[in-house]
Enzyme design. Sequence first.
Site, PDB file in Angstrom:
ATOM      1  N   ASP A   1      -8.039  -5.737  -5.900  1.00 55.17           N
ATOM      2  CA  ASP A   1      -8.007  -4.489  -5.142  1.00 55.17           C
ATOM      3  C   ASP A   1      -8.309  -3.301  -5.894  1.00 55.17           C
ATOM      4  O   ASP A   1      -8.105  -3.108  -7.334  1.00 55.17           O
ATOM      5  CB  ASP A   1      -6.597  -4.091  -4.758  1.00 55.17           C
TER       6      ASP A   1
ATOM      7  N   SER B   1       0.937  -1.370   0.028  1.00 48.83           N
ATOM      8  CA  SER B   1      -0.099   0.106   0.018  1.00 48.83           C
ATOM      9  C   SER B   1       0.924   1.294   0.143  1.00 48.83           C
ATOM     10  O   SER B   1       1.646   1.419  -0.757  1.00 48.83           O
ATOM     11  CB  SER B   1      -0.960  -0.115   1.293  1.00 48.83           C
TER      12      SER B   1
ATOM     13  N   HIS C   1      -6.557  -6.200  -1.803  1.00 52.49           N
ATOM     14  CA  HIS C   1      -5.342  -5.299  -1.279  1.00 52.49           C
ATOM     15  C   HIS C   1      -4.297  -5.875  -0.516  1.00 52.49           C
ATOM     16  O   HIS C   1      -3.083  -5.821  -0.646  1.00 52.49           O
ATOM     17  CB  HIS C   1      -6.003  -4.094  -0.332  1.00 52.49           C
TER      18      HIS C   1
END
Length: 543
Positions: free
Chosen positions: A458, A266, A520
């Site tokens: 994601d 991320s 994600h």
Amino acid sequence: MKFLTTGLLATAALAAAQEQQVLQAEDGMGQAPQRGSSIFDETLQKFQSSLEDGISHFWSEMKTNFKDYLPLISLPKKHTRRPDSEWDHVVRGADIESVWVQGADGEKRREIDGKLHNYDLRVKAVDPSKLGVDAGVKQYSGYLDDNDADKHLFYWFFESRNDPKNDPVVLWLNGGPGCSSLTGLFLELGPATIDKNLKVVSNPYSWNSNASVIFLDQPVNVGFSYSGSSVSDTVAAGKDIYALLTLFFKQFPEYATQDFHISGESYAGHYIPVFAAEILSHKNTNINLKSALIGNGLTDPLTQYPQYRPMACGEGGYPAVLDQGTCRSMDNSLERCLSLIETCYSSESAWICVPAAMYCNSAILAPYQQTGMNPYDVRNKCEDMASLCYPQLNVITEWLNQKSVMQALGVEVESYESCNSGINRDFLFHGDWMKPYHRLVPSVLEKIPVLIYAGDADFICNWLGNQAWTDALEWPGHKKFAEAKLEDLKIVDNKNKGKKIGQVKSSGNFTFMRIFGAGHMVPLNQPEASLEFLNRWLRGEWH
């Protein structure tokens, strides 16, 4: 895990966005003019001439309407520092910095580079039997202290389950910015998870199956870390990472001889290029950095933001989340968003970069957020926005807030929270979100391999955007990498040999992976696949 814009910031951005003019073609059909066309060039010139006035208006609106919500320093956490006598080891950076050696050229130099005199590392041997987390595996926890800046970063180390004398060491960083890496430990890739009854459950696919792993809460005031000051940009955090690793490997030289890899997901797409570059900038070091891994990262916003509309509108391999009208609206907003990001890239000034983030997140990310779908997995609805769509985070938070757990780990703060929205706000309002940290990747690739992997379900840091920026990156191996074809990625290590888990392309020191059926957090959704590619990467495959 990467925060979506908080409700406050989204509201502010929407208010600012209403003042912005949407770029449209002269035919009135609502289509944005294409780059390179005369219409686009003329429109861009008009836009650029009005940019300064627009940004001034933006800041004026923010100051007037949101002045009570814009403290640029997050509040410190309540804490009680334990005396050094309660720790098993205390490593002084000043002692390391004071050691000089004679080089091959006869000149004296410091044994280890870097400004370290202000840092200490406190170490506690964790008793696995008290917590039930990976019983039988050697563990350490503690704090890196920057005594000059009153910063204290918490870490938790797990030795490899397999062959710790020879297995590599991996540093894991969650994103946010502002999310604890203990989220990664207990929700994704660590040796255990926590069930709804607060019982510890072993994870057979833990990344410490064949590597020793350090989970670090950074920047300060994240998780169990704390400070009387703050860190609000990625570069400022890099010095702390170098100090932590240097002092840790000095205390435990048996791990310093192993290969070391830095990994995260991320917003770690921002962190890792900076942190790797910082480590590699030191000639004399005890950090044996061999590679970097970024999962579903945000690294090059200018290249990644155009891929949000395709991912949300059915072009990323999953059904569309947004209707056609909303998709067209995102298209109409994109050119202004990209122009703002380009200006941020040129100036790297918060004056420009903050409006870029606010406008783009409002115009490009907010439409998805308003659907109630999970931004971290386009297949599911968001169960609980307060827990970032993953209610299990509440269970993990409850377990970590138990006094017995905090005592066993030597924790010095009064409470734990999985993500700190204040940190997220600080980074955003210092302009860090949109800065071009991808520019550091070519220099990193000159020295070590880099893996970019992405779960393909994601939205928030989607695989389309990650593939796009890796293909576009300018580096000596750019042409060969961009021309390389995606090939099937199959399991080779266990009973499911031959199972297709994704696609991979690699050239030189650069590798991109698309992992099927993962959101994600790849290790959460596809634990077997994540351990498979990790082990193969650590063994040197693809580089």
